[in-house]
Scaffold this active site. Structure first.
Site, mmCIF file in Angstrom:
data_model
loop_
_atom_site.group_PDB
_atom_site.id
_atom_site.type_symbol
_atom_site.label_atom_id
_atom_site.label_comp_id
_atom_site.label_asym_id
_atom_site.label_seq_id
_atom_site.Cartn_x
_atom_site.Cartn_y
_atom_site.Cartn_z
ATOM 1 N N ASP A 50 0.838 -1.209 0.000
ATOM 2 C CA ASP A 50 0.000 0.000 0.000
ATOM 3 C C ASP A 50 0.873 1.260 0.000
ATOM 4 O OD1 ASP A 50 0.877 -0.194 2.609
ATOM 5 O OD2 ASP A 50 -1.099 0.064 3.521
ATOM 6 N N LYS A 119 -1.388 -9.374 2.520
ATOM 7 C CA LYS A 119 -0.605 -8.974 3.704
ATOM 8 C C LYS A 119 -1.444 -7.998 4.513
ATOM 9 C CE LYS A 119 3.100 -5.970 3.657
ATOM 10 N NZ LYS A 119 2.577 -4.874 4.507
ATOM 11 N N GLU A 188 9.449 -4.576 10.340
ATOM 12 C CA GLU A 188 9.908 -3.263 9.864
ATOM 13 C C GLU A 188 10.409 -2.387 11.018
ATOM 14 O OE1 GLU A 188 7.220 -1.147 7.255
ATOM 15 O OE2 GLU A 188 8.569 0.590 7.165
HETATM 16 O O1 KIV Z 1 3.468 -1.188 1.624
HETATM 17 C C1 KIV Z 1 4.651 -1.547 1.623
HETATM 18 O O2 KIV Z 1 5.449 -1.185 0.763
HETATM 19 C C2 KIV Z 1 5.104 -2.407 2.696
HETATM 20 C C3 KIV Z 1 6.564 -2.661 2.793
HETATM 21 C C4 KIV Z 1 7.182 -1.506 3.490
HETATM 22 C C5 KIV Z 1 6.875 -3.934 3.454
HETATM 23 O O3 KIV Z 1 4.332 -2.833 3.485
#
Ligand code: KIV
Length: 272
Positions: A50, A119, A188
């Site tokens: 996202d 995710k 993260e």
């Molecule tokens: O949205 C994204 O790019 C992410 C990464 C930072 C893992 O969740």
């Protein structure tokens, strides 16, 4: 059962899960068909993150990203990728109300994009939702530590685990995500020793971003590592400086147009 996509042999969720403690997983964010085609041969996982809201659409954070945006970019990436596992982020507001809301939206993502997994930003309050999805055939990647969708609660993008209470909180987020059945967990913005402890305590492979080499793999926001921005987080190594290259290319083009040296007559559509 016969398949109409026999030429395509993608990595699967079990393939990724089985990489725990083995060759590190190579993961990048990806948002378009042409970049997917370029990245796919080198990556194990392409994440339609996202972060697309910030790096492609110019939003200040990920809160404004919608499910429809994620589906559109997920479809584009699936058209370009043929071997990496493609995971699509569930945006803010699409899963927090509870397992049934999450299920409905995750099903939309998988059906409309063809991606293999979703995710979501996880932790104890989301563990029941992860379990519900996994038990109903939806592979879930978790995301702990710095959670960009929590920006309004945290007051900014802040590294996590700076004191004992925060460390315990991040460990709990990771362990509850693992126990709920996530097949991989993004970690993260945590220090190396915390990333190392999480990686040791969970059965799923950990994928670090700003979280050291202690993880089972790494992910970066592709536009950051390609040098498309004048500012990127300190931990991001630039593997290219596309911002400069694109600027130089556009300046050369502008010069050609102004000098009337483009296009040369013999290079038009009508050249024999
Ligand atoms: O949205 C994204 O790019 C992410 C990464 C930072 C893992 O969740």
């Amino acid at each position: 059962m016969s398949s109409q996509t026999q030429g395509v042999k993608r990595l699967t969720v079990p393939d990724i899960r089985n990489r725990k403690g083995k060759t590190p997983l190579v993961c990048l964010t990806c948002y378009s068909a042409p970049t997917a085609r370029i990245m796919d041969p080198h990556c194990d996982v392409l994440l339609v993150g996202d972060s697309v809201g910030m790096v492609v659409h110019g939003l200040p954070n990920t809160i404004g990203v919608t499910l429809d945006m994620m589906i559109l970019h997920g479809q584009a990436v699936m058209r370009g990728a043929t071997q990496a596992l493609v995971v699509v982020d569930m945006p803010f507001g699409s899963y927090e109300a509870g397992p049934e809301q999450a299920f409905e939206n995750a099903v939309r993502i998988l059906k409309e994009t063809g991606a293999q997994a979703v995710k979501l930003e996880s932790g104890p309050t989301v563990a029941d939702t992860i379990r519900y999805l996994v038990q109903r055939g939806i592979p879930v990647m978790g995301h702990v530590g710095l959670r960009p969708q929590a920006i309004n609660v945290d007051g900014g993008f802040k590294a996590k685990g700076r004191n004992d209470a925060e460390r315990e909180k991040v460990i709990l987020e990771a362990v509850s995500t693992d126990e709920a059945g996530a097949f991989a967990i993004v970690v993260e913005g945590v220090a190396a020793d915390l990333a190392e402890e999480i990686t040791r305590r969970v059965s799923a492979p950990t994928i670090g971003i700003g979280a050291s080499n202690a993880c089972d793999g790494q992910i970066l926001v592709s536009d950051d590592m390609l040098g498309l921005f004048d500012w990127t987080p300190k931990f991001v190594r630039h593997y290219a400086e596309l911002r400069t290259e694109i600027g130089d290319a556009v300046a050369s083009y502008a010069k050609d147009v102004r000098d009337r040296s483009f296009p040369a007559q013999e290079e038009t559509y009508f050249a024999k």
